[in-house]
Design an enzyme around this catalytic site. Structure first.
Site, PDB file in Angstrom:
ATOM      1  CB  ALA A  83      -6.941  -9.710   0.259  1.00 30.01           C
ATOM      2  N   GLY A 116      -2.348 -15.347  13.356  1.00 29.58           N
ATOM      3  CA  GLY A 116      -1.484 -14.658  12.381  1.00 29.58           C
ATOM      4  C   GLY A 116      -2.173 -13.544  11.617  1.00 29.58           C
ATOM      5  CE  LYS A 155      -2.193  -1.843   3.623  1.00 31.57           C
ATOM      6  NZ  LYS A 155      -2.234  -3.274   3.431  1.00 31.57           N
ATOM      7  CB  VAL A 208      -8.395  -1.810  -0.994  1.00 34.89           C
ATOM      8  CG1 VAL A 208      -7.772  -0.453  -0.947  1.00 34.89           C
ATOM      9  CG2 VAL A 208      -8.835  -2.164  -2.372  1.00 34.89           C
ATOM     10  CD  GLU A 250       0.630  -5.227   9.055  1.00 36.46           C
ATOM     11  OE1 GLU A 250       1.848  -5.142   8.822  1.00 36.46           O
ATOM     12  OE2 GLU A 250      -0.197  -5.674   8.241  1.00 36.46           O
ATOM     13  CE  LYS A 265      -6.198  -3.184   3.782  1.00 36.24           C
ATOM     14  NZ  LYS A 265      -6.632  -4.215   4.705  1.00 36.24           N
TER      15      LYS A 265
END
Ligand code: ADP
Ligand code: ASP
Ligand code: MG
Length: 834
Positions: free
Chosen positions: A631, A684, A599, A629, A687, A702
C-alpha cells in the site's frame, strides 16, 4: 569604454508584447537596463494593430466607408489612450497630434470608395506602415521622458528593399550602407535609435512591408549592418518552444537552437519567428535571442551557430495547417526528364508557394502540398501545363486532397541518428493516426509528415511525446500539470481524489481528468473536482455505471478518446482488481505513464508481464506499482534504491497481508477464529469473500511481484501456496461459509497453542528469492521482527549483500484506502518531476 561595450545591441519588441501603456513602460525599463552601450530598438505595431489596419484596407476595397470610419476611429482611440496614459503636457499634445495626423491620412479612403476600391499591395503597404510608425513614435517619446537620449529614425532611411509589395526582400548591401551612414554617428554619441519594424523603402522610395511578422527581419537586418553580436527579440513566450504551446501543453523552452534548425521551424509554420529573419545572419557570427518580455532575467532561447543538446536528435516540431496535397500520377512520368520541373513551374506561375514535396522512387507520381486556398488554382494550372499528356493518358490525374496538415520534425542530430522516422511513424501508428505523405529534406534536418487535419493536434502531441521533448530542460511554459485518469472508481479512487484536491505543490498542478469503469467513462479536460468524483463514486455504489454520467465505451476506447485531448503528462492509475494488461499497453501507446494499485496485470503470465514492461520501454513511459505490495509503504522504492546503489537483494521475506496480520494478532491474544474473522470483516479489511485472503492468493500475488523484481522467472502456479481455507469450505457459497465459521475454531486454537508451546507465534509469511517463492503458515520465534507485528501492519525484510547479518526491515500499515491512495499519490508525484 571597453570595446565590447561599444558593440551595438539590437532589441526588438513584438506586437504581442506591446498591448498597452503598461507594456510600453515595461519595454522602456528593459531598454534602460541595457544602457549605456549603443542600442537600437525596433518596435512592432501595438498588439492587433496590423490586423486592424488590414481590416480597414479590406473595408476600403469593398467600399465600406462607414465600417472603415468606425474601425479607424477605434484604432485612433487606442493610440490616443496610450498617449494619454504615458504623457502629460506638451509631449502629450505632440503625440496626440502625431496620432491624429496618421488617421487624418485615412480619411480619403473612406470618403471616395469608388476611387479607392483598388487597394493594391502598394497602397495596402502604405496603409499598414502607420502601425509601426505610431508605436515607434510613442516608444521613442516614452524612452525620452526618462532622460535617455533618443532619436526616432524612419525605417525608409535604413531598410532598402525590392518592390515586392506585401513581402519585400531586403537588399543587404544597400541596407548596410544606409544603416552605417545613418545610425553610425548617432550610436557613437550614445543616442538610442528607435526604428519602426516591418517596413522598408523600394528602389524608388516607396514604402513596402516585409511580410507578416517582418519586424523580426528588420531587427536582424540592422544587426547585420551594425555588426552586432546579439539581437534580442522580446516576445510573449518564454522562448522558442518544442512545439506550439496552444497545441502541446507539455511544450518546453529549447535553451539553444542552431540557426538552421530555427530557420527550418520558422519556415514550417512556427509562428514565433519570421521565416526570413535568419537570412541576414548567414555567415555572420550574430546570435538571436528569443526572450520573454514578462521575465527579462530569463535566458529564453539562443539561436546561434553552436550545437548543443546532443541528446536530442529532434529538438522541436512545427505545423502548417490548412494545406492541400496535390498528386500528379501517371505512367508517362516514368523516366521522362523535366516532369518535376514543369510541375513546379506550373505552380510557380500561378504564384503559389509549395511547402513540401515528395516523389516516390518509382517516379510514378509527384506529390506536394500548397495552401488549401490555392489548391484549385494549382490544379487548374497543372492541368493546363500537362494538357497534351493528359489527353494521351500519359498523366492519369491531378488529384487534390484538402484539409491536411504538414508537421515538421526538426533537429540537426537526426542526420546521425538512425531510426528517427521509424520512431515518429510508430508513435503515429500507436495513436491510430494515418500518415498521408512524408518528405525528408536531403539535409536530414527536417522530416515532414502530412496527416489529415483532424489528426493534426494529436499527431503533434504523439510525436512530441515519442521524442521526449517534454524533458528538454529550458523550463516549462506554465506550472507543470499532471493529468490523471482513474481506471476504476471505488474507495481508493475516491480517497485519491480527495487527497489530490488537498495536495499543494510548487509548480506542479495535479488533477483527475477522467474516470473509467466497465460501462464507459467520464472525462473533463478541465479536471474533475473531488466533489464530482465523490458524487460519481456514490452513484456507482448505488449501482449507476459511469456511462450514465458520461459516455459508453471500452477502457481502451476511453483511453484513445482522452489521449486525443491536450493532456499534460498523463498518468493512468489502475485501481481495479481485473486483468487490465491490454488497457495498460494501450495507455503506454497513447503516451501515458501507468501507476498500478491493481496486482493482476503484474501477476498474470510472465509473457504478459514482459509485454507490459516492453511497451513502457518502447514508448519511453514509466510503470510504477508501489501500492500493489505494501500500500503506502516504500517497498518497491526501497528495492530500486538498493539496486541502483549497487546492492543486490537476494531475498525478501514478508507478511504483506493486513487482513491475515490482524487475524493472527487476534488469535495470538486468545480470540476465537470465527470472532476474529467477523471482527475483521466488520472493519472492512478482507476482500468481499474473505476466502480470497485466507487462500493465500493475495499474498502469493504480492510475493510474485517481489519475486519478479528479484528475477524470478516462474508463474503464479509455480508458487507454493498453503491455503488456510479448510477443505470443506472451498466451493461452498459465501453465506454458508460465514455461517459455519465456528466449526473451525477448535482446530485454530490447537495450532495457536502448539506454536506458543514452542515459544513462537503463528504468522502467514511469504519468502521470495530469484529461484523460489513460498507462501504459508509458519511459527516464528518470539525474537523475530515478524513476531512483533501488530494489527493490520505489514512487514518486509530485505536480505541483501550489504544487509546480510542484520536485514533491512520495513514495518507499517499496509492496507486500507487511505494508505493505498497515499502510495499511489507518491508514485504519481515521482512522475511529475520529469
Ligand atoms: P511577436 O510579438 O514578436 O510578433 P509572435 O506573435 O510573432 O511574436 O510569436 C510568438 C507566438 O508564436 C506565440 O504567441 C506562440 O503562440 C507562437 N508559437 C508557435 N509556435 C511556437 C514555438 N514553437 N515556440 C514559441 N512560440 C510559438
Ligand atoms: N506588425 C506586423 C505584423 O503584425 C509586423 C510584426 O509584428 O513583426 O505582422
Ligand atoms: Mg511576430
Amino acid at each position: 569604454m571597453p570595446r565590447s561595450a561599444r558593440v551595438p545591441q539590437v532589441h526588438k519588441f513584438g506586437g504581442a508584447s506591446l498591448a498597452n501603456a503598461e507594456a510600453m513602460a515595461h519595454a522602456v525599463t528593459i531598454v534602460l537596463a541595457h544602457r549605456p552601450g549603443p542600442i537600437v530598438v525596433v518596435v512592432s505595431a501595438l498588439a492587433g494593430v496590423t490586423d486592424a489596419l488590414l481590416d480597414i484596407a479590406a473595408k476600403a476595397a469593398r467600399g465600406d466607408g462607414r465600417g472603415l470610419r468606425s474601425a479607424a476611429a477605434a484604432l485612433r482611440r487606442r493610440h490616443i489612450e496610450i498617449a494619454r496614459a504615458l504623457f502629460t503636457g506638451a509631449r502629450r499634445k505632440e503625440l496626440i497630434a502625431c496620432v491624429d495626423e496618421a488617421f487624418e491620412e485615412l480619411k480619403p479612403l473612406g470618403g471616395a470608395p469608388a476611387m479607392l476600391r483598388e487597394m493594391t499591395p502598394r497602397t495596402t503597404d502604405y496603409l499598414l506602415a502607420r502601425g509601426e510608425r505610431l508605436s515607434a513614435r510613442l516608444f521613442a517619446a516614452a524612452l525620452e521622458q526618462t532622460g535617455c537620449p533618443v532619436e526616432y529614425v524612419p525605417a525608409v532611411n535604413l531598410i532598402k528593399t525590392d518592390d515586392t509589395f506585401g513581402h519585400a526582400s531586403a537588399d543587404l548591401a544597400r541596407t548596410e550602407r544606409a544603416v552605417r551612414k545613418t545610425l553610425g554617428r548617432l550610436l557613437a554619441r550614445g543616442v538610442v535609435a528607435v526604428v519602426p519594424g516591418f517596413v522598408g523603402a523600394t528602389p524608388d522610395g516607396q514604402i513596402a512591408t516585409l511580410g507578416r511578422g517582418g519586424s523580426d527581419l528588420t531587427a536582424t537586418l540592422l544587426a547585420r549592418a551594425l555588426r552586432a553580436r546579439e539581437v534580442s527579440l522580446w516576445k510573449d513566450v518564454p522562448g522558442v518552444l518544442t512545439a506550439d504551446p496552444k497545441v502541446v501543453p507539455d511544450a518546453r523552452v529549447v535553451p539553444q537552437l542552431h540557426v538552421r534548425e530555427a530557420a527550418e521551424l520558422a519556415y514550417y509554420g512556427a509562428k514565433v519567428l519570421h521565416p526570413r529573419a535568419l537570412i541576414p545572419l548567414v555567415k555572420r557570427n550574430i546570435a538571436v535571442r528569443i526572450r520573454p518580455f514578462a521575465n527579462p532575467a530569463s535566458q529564453g532561447t539562443e539561436i546561434s551557430q553552436r550545437r548543443t543538446l546532443q541528446a536530442y536528435p529532434v529538438k522541436a516540431i512545427s505545423a502548417i495547417p490548412g494545406q492541400a496535397l496535390l498528386t500528379v500520377t501517371g505512367n508517362g512520368m516514368l523516366g521522362v526528364p523535366g516532369v518535376a520541373a514543369r510541375t513546379f513551374a506550373a505552380v510557380q506561375q500561378a504564384g503559389i508557394s509549395v511547402s513540401l514535396i515528395s516523389q516516390a522512387s518509382s517516379e510514378h507520381s509527384i506529390c506536394f502540398s500548397v495552401p488549401a486556398a490555392s489548391a484549385a488554382r494549382a490544379r487548374a494550372s497543372l492541368r493546363e501545363t500537362f494538357r497534351s499528356e493528359i489527353e494521351r493518358r500519359e498523366i492519369d490525374s491531378v488529384e487534390v486532397r484538402a484539409g491536411v496538415v504538414a508537421i515538421a520534425i526538426v533537429g540537426l542530430g537526426m542526420a546521425e541518428t538512425p531510426g528517427i522516422a521509424a520512431r515518429a511513424f510508430s508513435a503515429l501508428a500507436d495513436a491510430g493516426i494515418n500518415v498521408v505523405a512524408i518528405a525528408q529534406g536531403s539535409s536530414e534536418l527536417n522530416l515532414s509528415i502530412v496527416v489529415d487535419g483532424r489528426n493534426g493536434a494529436a499527431a503533434q502531441r504523439a510525436v512530441h511525446a515519442a521524442f521526449q521533448l517534454n524533458k528538454i530542460d529550458g523550463g516549462a511554459v506554465g506550472p507543470r500539470r499532471t493529468d490523471i485518469v482513474l481506471l476504476g472508481l471505488g474507495h481508493i479512487g475516491r480517497a485519491l481524489g480527495a487527497m489530490i484536491a488537498q495536495t499543494r505543490l510548487d509548480g506542479v498542478a495535479l488533477r483527475v481528468v477522467g474516470v473509467i469503469d466497465r460501462s464507459g467513462f467520464v472525462f473533463d479536460a478541465g479536471g474533475l473536482s473531488a466533489r464530482r468524483l465523490a458524487i460519481l463514486a456514490a452513484a456507482k455504489k448505488r449501482g449507476a455505471p459511469l456511462a450514465k454520467a458520461g459516455q459508453h465505451g471500452t477502457a481502451s476506447q476511453a483511453i484513445a478518446f482522452m489521449a486525443g485531448h491536450a493532456l499534460s503528462n498523463p498518468v493512468l492509475v489502475d485501481v481495479t482488481a481485473e486483468d487490465t494488461a491490454e488497457v495498460i499497453v494501450a495507455a503506454f501507446a497513447a503516451g501515458m505513464h501507468v501507476v498500478l494499485a491493481n496486482k493482476r496485470p503484474l501477476t498474470g503470465p510472465k509473457r504478459v508481464y514482459d509485454a507490459i514492461a516492453a511497451a513502457a520501454a518502447a514508448h519511453g513511459r514509466q510503470l510504477r506499482f508501489e501500492a500493489t505490495v505494501g500500500a503506502g509503504l516504500p517497498i518497491i522504492d526501497t528495492y530500486h534504491k538498493l539496486a541502483e546503489s549497487g546492492d543486490r537483494v537476494s531475498r525478501i521475506e514478508a507478511c504483506p497481508s493486513g487482513t491475515l496480520g490482524h487475524l493472527f494478532g487476534e488469535l495470538g491474544r486468545g480470540r476465537r477464529f470465527s470472532e476474529a474473522l467477523r471482527g475483521a470483516i466488520a472493519k472492512g479489511y478482507p476482500e468481499p469473500d474473505p476466502r480470497d485472503d485466507l487462500s493465500g492468493m493475495d499474498v502469493a500475488r504480492k510475493a510474485l511481484i517481489l519475486g519478479r523484481l528479484l528475477g524470478f522467472r516462474g508463474e503464479l502456479d509455480d508458487i507454493e501456496v498453503e491455503s488456510l481455507v479448510p477443505k470443506q469450505a472451498r466451493g461452498i457459497p459465501l453465506k454458508a461459509f460465514l455461517e459455519r465459521l465456528d466449526e473451525w475454531d477448535d482446530a485454530w486454537l490447537e495450532r495457536v497453542e502448539a506454536a506458543r508451546a514452542r515459544g513462537g507465534v503463528l504468522r502467514y509469511r511469504a519468502v521470495a528469492t530469484r529461484r523460489r517463492i513460498r507462501v504459508g503458515l509458519v511459527v516464528v520465534d518470539a525474537s523475530s521482527p515478524l513476531a512483533s507485528l501488530n494489527g493490520t501492519d505489514n512487514q518486509f525484510i530485505f536480505t541483501t549483500m550489504r544487509y546480510k547479518k542484520n536485514p533491512l526491515v520495513i514495518t507499517g500499515p499496509g492496507a486500507g484506502p487511505a494508505v493505498t491512495a497515499g502510495g499511489i499519490l507518491n508514485d504519481v508525484l515521482k512522475l511529475t518531476s520529469g
